[in-house]
Motif scaffolding. Structure first.
Motif, PDB file in Angstrom:
ATOM      1  N   UNK A  97       4.458  -6.480   9.061  1.00 37.96           N
ATOM      2  CA  UNK A  97       3.627  -6.126   7.914  1.00 37.96           C
ATOM      3  C   UNK A  97       4.476  -6.147   6.647  1.00 37.96           C
ATOM      4  N   UNK A  98       3.973  -6.808   5.609  1.00 31.85           N
ATOM      5  CA  UNK A  98       4.654  -6.774   4.323  1.00 31.85           C
ATOM      6  C   UNK A  98       4.758  -5.331   3.842  1.00 31.85           C
ATOM      7  N   UNK A  99       5.938  -4.949   3.338  1.00 30.80           N
ATOM      8  CA  UNK A  99       6.111  -3.611   2.782  1.00 30.80           C
ATOM      9  C   UNK A  99       5.424  -3.519   1.414  1.00 30.80           C
ATOM     10  N   UNK A 100       5.513  -4.569   0.616  1.00 31.01           N
ATOM     11  CA  UNK A 100       4.912  -4.550  -0.722  1.00 31.01           C
ATOM     12  C   UNK A 100       3.388  -4.583  -0.670  1.00 31.01           C
ATOM     13  N   UNK A 101       2.831  -5.295   0.318  1.00 32.39           N
ATOM     14  CA  UNK A 101       1.369  -5.416   0.453  1.00 32.39           C
ATOM     15  C   UNK A 101       1.024  -5.325   1.931  1.00 32.39           C
ATOM     16  N   UNK A 102       0.820  -4.093   2.454  1.00 30.93           N
ATOM     17  CA  UNK A 102       0.594  -3.904   3.898  1.00 30.93           C
ATOM     18  C   UNK A 102      -0.647  -4.612   4.447  1.00 30.93           C
ATOM     19  N   UNK A 103      -1.524  -5.103   3.567  1.00 25.41           N
ATOM     20  CA  UNK A 103      -2.672  -5.856   4.068  1.00 25.41           C
ATOM     21  C   UNK A 103      -2.259  -7.260   4.494  1.00 25.41           C
ATOM     22  N   UNK A 104      -1.050  -7.657   4.159  1.00 33.69           N
ATOM     23  CA  UNK A 104      -0.532  -8.979   4.533  1.00 33.69           C
ATOM     24  C   UNK A 104       0.401  -8.830   5.722  1.00 33.69           C
ATOM     25  N   UNK A 105       0.096  -9.522   6.815  1.00 35.36           N
ATOM     26  CA  UNK A 105       0.920  -9.424   8.012  1.00 35.36           C
ATOM     27  C   UNK A 105       0.823 -10.729   8.782  1.00 35.36           C
ATOM     28  N   UNK A 106       1.725 -10.867   9.750  1.00 30.33           N
ATOM     29  CA  UNK A 106       1.647 -11.975  10.690  1.00 30.33           C
ATOM     30  C   UNK A 106       1.893 -11.401  12.066  1.00 30.33           C
TER      31      UNK A 106
END
Length: 116
Positions: free
Chosen positions: A100-109
């Motif tokens: 999960x991206x730390x800056x934008x937790x809605x973005x993940x892979x």
């Protein structure tokens, strides 16, 4: 309006930010050597990287039993996955590692793979 302490946190979506696990695996052998997974976060204004998680289909198999392997040496851009010594019972033989991206937790892979 002035801040009164009642506001709740919000997630800020950062346009163009994408999170990718760059070297996904499809299968790994139980008892096999550890594998380093790498993440890339494009257009991250903070270059903060990711947080890593591992789960099985129906439970967090790392925290409860370690049966689907473990994550160690976690950094914002890499983590070491060590497979379990034996193949977990189905369905936990098909776990998911998520970044999960730390800056934008809605973005993940996610890397969904099979332990064999």
């Amino acid at each position: 309006a002035p801040f009164n302490g009642d506001e709740v946190g919000i997630n800020i979506t950062i346009p163009g930010l994408t999170t990718t696990i760059t070297n996904k695996m499809l299968t790994i052998y139980a008892g096999g050597a550890p594998v380093t997974l790498n993440a890339q976060v494009l257009n991250d204004p903070h270059n903060a990287g990711v947080t890593w998680f591992i789960t099985g289909p129906y439970m967090n198999c790392q925290v409860r039993t370690g049966s689907c392997g473990t994550l160690t040496n976690e950094t914002p851009f890499s983590v070491v996955y060590t497979p379990p010594a034996t193949v977990p019972s189905s369905p936990n033989n098909v776990p998911t590692i998520q970044a999960n991206s730390i800056s934008d937790p809605t973005e993940y892979d996610r890397d969904i793979f099979t332990i064999q």
